[in-house]
Structures are given as structure tokens and as C-alpha cells.
Design an enzyme around this catalytic site. Structure first.
Site, short mmCIF file in Angstrom:
data_model
loop_
_atom_site.label_atom_id
_atom_site.label_comp_id
_atom_site.label_asym_id
_atom_site.label_seq_id
_atom_site.Cartn_x
_atom_site.Cartn_y
_atom_site.Cartn_z
CB THR A 17 -1.05 -2.59 6.41
OG1 THR A 17 -0.04 -2.10 7.27
CG2 THR A 17 -0.41 -3.29 5.23
CB THR A 93 -2.37 -5.45 12.46
OG1 THR A 93 -1.09 -4.98 12.04
CG2 THR A 93 -3.11 -6.04 11.29
CB CYS A 283 2.07 -15.51 31.93
SG CYS A 283 3.40 -15.89 33.07
N1 ASP Z 1 1.31 0.21 11.17
C1 ASP Z 1 0.16 -0.41 10.57
C2 ASP Z 1 -1.05 -0.02 11.39
O1 ASP Z 1 -1.25 -0.55 12.45
C3 ASP Z 1 0.32 -1.89 10.53
C4 ASP Z 1 -0.87 -2.65 9.99
O2 ASP Z 1 -1.88 -2.15 9.59
O3 ASP Z 1 -0.76 -3.88 9.93
O4 ASP Z 1 -1.79 0.83 10.97
#
Ligand code: ASP
Length: 350
Positions: A17, A93, A283
Site C-alpha cells: 500500500t 503490511t 494465544c
Molecule cells: N494488501 C496490502 C499488502 O500487504 C496491504 C498493505 O500494504 O498494507 O501489500
């Protein structure tokens, strides 16, 4: 302090992103290139560092992450290891914690910072978290102590305001800016007005050994999350794969599983066949203690190895790494019981 020293940082742009922009026609997010990136972050010019960038030929959404891309990142770092003081990887992410874990094993005895970051909002958007994440990551990658050594010679994730050990992190929030946690190991640094480093928590390379990049990963494994009411036929089908080399069990609480004879026998048979079975807990916080309950002890008796307090991401990456190197079963079990990159906490009485 070493005066007049100009740090050099290599940015490795893989996608995610952070480097996306909205297509005005379709409204979908698409990747853009490093030059466009620079345009959106003019602050980069204000660093008194040499900042260069390399990028994936085709940047990816990190949901498409594969071991072959980890190999590519390792190559990019090892090919440029001598020329740069630190590395910043821009990454989606979603699978960032897997990449951070994998690189922590593949970059053995690394002596320079590898800071992985990304963002929840694209860098071109007004409220983006990407700028701050990127700029602080660069600062951390360039930071040196009074002796001129890198402050954090580890693979880490920097996000929001925390620097976390890469192989201890998990993505915990699909929307919030504070998207990563390290439940079982404290943050290595906090970024506020100043960046406060927790020196006593940071790993240092063994000065008697060289940096050793690794490129072999084997993905013949699966993750099996246990739940009440598991059906034998379904579990049998999943575990019946002839190429299966390892199973990451996500068990209950401190490492417990239902006391079903068919399940116990199936695991025992797999272990006897040489399949590595790792007992990790569902957990987020705490560790596996197989001696604590009968339901955990039976897994130990079936041949499962303790996953201690490791994250699922790190267990998967470690297994791929160890299997990839073709070690004997005994050696893999021994290394699963060893903290090799700061990924587990082993205490005598567990
Ligand atoms: N779908 C995206 C990725 O992991 C989400 C992100 O970058 O936050 O490339």
C-alpha cells in the site's frame, strides 16, 4: 560521535500500500515507481545521507509474497552489503511479519540494520502514515552509536512509533495505524520526540563470524489450527500428503490438544516418519509448556517439538529455512529447540 560521516542507505521497494496510488478511472490502488515515490516524499532530500533505491521489477501486493521474493531481497542486500550502512525495505503490511521472520534467518549474523516498513494508507494520501514510517525507518537504519557501530544490526519492523524485532512481530490490525505487535519480546526502540533505543534488548552480531546470506527455503509444510469438533476424515486427508515435511500445530492455551486417540496416533505416526511437528499456541502472549497438562504431555509423547513463545510467522519461516538446508531430522529438532535469531525465549524449566 563520528563527524562528517555521510551514512548510505539502500531502499528496497517491493510493493504494498505504501507505494500505491488510486487509478482515477477505476478507483483501484495500483503500484507506482520510485521516482513518483520521491515526488510524494520531498522530505527525503533533507536527509544528509546518500539514499539510493532498488525495486522489484514488478512491485507486488504482499499477499502474493513467496519464498522466491525473500531470496530476491536477500540477494539485493548481500550484493550491496559492503556499499551501504543500512537497508530499508518497503513492503505490504499483510505478510510483512513473515518476510521479517524469514529474513532474520536468511541473513545470518547480519551486522547492519534491515528495517522493514510500509503503511496502511498510500503515500500520496493526505493522512498517510507512510511518510513518517519511511522517514523514521531511514533514520534508524542510519543511526550509529558512539563507537560508530549501527544502533540496530537486526532485521526489524518499524511501524507507527515502535521498532520491533522482525521475527517477534504479528500484524494485529487491518485498519489502525498501530498495526503490529510483538507480544513476547519488548520493543527495541520507541520513536517520539527522540528515538529511544533499548540497547540491552538489541542483538549484536558475533564479531568472530562473517555475515552469511542463505537462499534455500523448503515450503513442504502446513499450519493446522486446532478447534473443538475436529473431524478425523478431514484432518487425515490434510495430513496424508506424502511430501509433507513439517506441521505447525496451533494448539490451545499452553500447548494442549484434544485427547483423541486417532489424533495422537496420527501425529505419532507422522513423527516416526520424520515429519517435524511443532507445538505452538493459539494465544498471542505466553509460551508452550507441554508438561503442564496431560493434554500437552500427550503431544510431547507423540513426538511434537516445543514452539515456545514463537509467533506463527516465525515458526513457519524457521521451518522453511531449516528444511531448505536439508538438515537431518535430529538436527532440525535440535535447532527448533535453539534460539537462533532471537525468535524464541527458552527457559530451563519449560
Ligand atoms: N494488501 C496490502 C499488502 O500487504 C496491504 C498493505 O500494504 O498494507 O501489500
Amino acid at each position: 560521535m563520528i563527524q562528517d560521516y555521510k551514512a548510505s542507505i539502500l531502499i528496497i521497494y517491493t510493493g504494498g500500500t505504501i507505494g500505491m496510488i488510486e487509478n482515477p478511472e477505476t478507483g483501484a490502488l495500483e503500484n507506482f515507481d520510485w521516482e513518483q515515490f520521491r515526488h510524494y516524499v520531498p522530505e527525503l532530500k533533507r536527509f544528509d545521507y546518500q539514499i539510493d533505491a532498488v525495486m522489484f521489477e514488478r512491485p507486488i501486493d504482499s499477499s502474493d509474497m513467496e519464498p522466491k521474493y525473500w531470496v530476491k531481497m536477500v540477494e539485493m542486500i548481500s550484493d550491496n552489503y559492503e556499499q551501504y550502512d543500512g537497508f530499508v525495505i518497503l513492503h505490504g503490511t499483510d505478510t510483512m511479519a513473515f518476510t521479517a521472520s524469514a529474513l532474520s534467518f536468511m541473513l545470518e549474523n547480519i551486522g547492519k540494520p534491515v528495517i522493514i516498513t510500509g503503511s496502511q494508507l498510500p503515500i500520496g494520501q493526505l493522512r498517510t502514515d507512510g511518510k513518517e514510517n519511511l522517514l523514521t525507518s531511514i533514520e534508524i537504519a542510519a543511526a550509529r552509536n558512539h563507537a560508530g557501530e549501527p544502533m540496530v544490526p537486526e532485521v526489524c519492523i518499524f511501524f507507527e512509533n515502535q521498532l520491533l524485532r522482525g521475527n517477534r512481530t504479528t500484524k494485529i490490525n487491518a485498519e489502525g495505524f498501530n498495526a503490529f505487535r510483538s507480544y513476547n519480546y519488548p520493543a527495541l526502540a520507541h520513536a517520539g520526540i527522540h528515538i529511544k533505543y533499548e540497547n540491552h534488548l538489541i542483538r549484536r552480531p558475533d564479531p568472530t563470524r562473517r555475515f552469511q546470506p542463505h537462499y534455500l527455503m523448503d515450503n513442504n509444510l502446513l499450519i493446522l489450527t486446532l478447534f473443538p469438533g475436529m473431524r478425523q476424515e478431514i484432518i487425515d486427508t490434510i495430513l496424508d500428503q506424502k511430501d509433507l515435511k513439517a506441521v505447525v500445530l496451533k494448539t490451545f492455551g499452553s500447548g494442549n490438544a484434544p485427547q483423541k486417540p486417532w489424533f495422537f496416533n496420527r501425529l505419532k505416526e507422522l513423527a516416526e516418519r520424520g515429519v517435524i511437528i511443532v507445538n505452538t499456541t493459539q494465544c498471542s502472549t505466553g509460551t508452550v509448556e507441554m508438561h503442564r497438562y496431560e493434554t500437552g504431555l500427550q503431544l510431547l509423547q507423540a513426538g511434537a517439538v516445543n514452539g515456545y513463545d514463537s509467533t506463527m510467522e516465525s515458526t513457519v519461516a524457521k521451518l522453511m529455512f531449516l528444511l531448505g538446508h536439508g538438515y537431518s531430522n535430529q538436527k532440525i529438532l535440535e535447532l527448533m529447540n535453539t534460539d537462533i535469531a532471537g525468535e524464541i525465549t527458552i527457559e530451563e524449566d519449560l
